[in-house]
Design an enzyme around this catalytic site. Structure first.
Site, PDB file in Angstrom:
ATOM      1  N   SER A   6     112.455 -40.634  40.363  1.00 37.95           N
ATOM      2  CA  SER A   6     112.453 -39.172  40.450  1.00 37.95           C
ATOM      3  C   SER A   6     113.631 -38.587  41.231  1.00 37.95           C
ATOM      4  CB  SER A   6     111.150 -38.665  41.056  1.00 37.95           C
ATOM      5  OG  SER A   6     111.087 -38.940  42.430  1.00 37.95           O
ATOM      6  N   LYS A  47     111.657 -36.036  48.091  1.00 40.86           N
ATOM      7  CA  LYS A  47     112.083 -34.930  47.222  1.00 40.86           C
ATOM      8  C   LYS A  47     113.113 -34.079  47.957  1.00 40.86           C
ATOM      9  CE  LYS A  47     108.918 -36.043  44.196  1.00 40.86           C
ATOM     10  NZ  LYS A  47     109.250 -36.811  43.037  1.00 40.86           N
TER      11      LYS A  47
END
Length: 141
Positions: A6, A47
């Protein structure tokens, strides 16, 4: 240790990272910081912060809009296919952050209910260095 794709191309599956757990006690996280946060008691995510407390964020036609301005960034260059909950404008509360993975179309992040908005208390720290593999040691921007 990074598990998954990701955050590609910034981070790779299997990278080992150093996380600054102290500085957010004295200052607030900033836009574009790469952070580690805890989702459940044993699930951690890496993230990038896209929008800060009090800001509005929306994803329209594959582009991220923060406070009415299309976000110019170098991290997630591809057009976002699924805006998730950000298809409607989201106004972040005083203690909420909106995060995305750099690999926008292969990331479970704030667009989806399984992650949602990140409260500051859930942030473990800021990623500042990759320490493994040896040929990629260096600061994370």
């Amino acid at each position: 240790r990074v598990s998954g794709i990701s955050m590609e191309n910034t981070l790779q599956n299997g990278d080992f990272l150093m996380v600054d757990r102290l500085s957010y006690r004295f200052k607030d996280p900033e836009q574009f910081d790469v952070i580690v946060f805890q989702q459940d008691t044993d699930v951690y995510y890496v993230k990038r912060i896209i929008a800060l407390p009090g800001q509005t964020v929306q994803i329209v036609n594959g582009q991220i809009i923060v406070d009415g301005v299309v976000l110019t960034e170098e991290y997630g260059a591809e057009e976002i296919i699924d805006p998730g909950s950000a298809s409607d404008e989201i106004t972040l509360k005083d203690d909420e952050y909106f995060v995305l993975g750099d690999n926008r179309n292969k990331s479970t992040d704030s667009r989806f209910v399984t992650v949602g908005m990140i409260k500051k208390e859930r942030i473990i720290g800021k990623v500042f260095m990759r320490v493994y593999p040896m040929n990629t040691i260096g600061r994370i921007e």
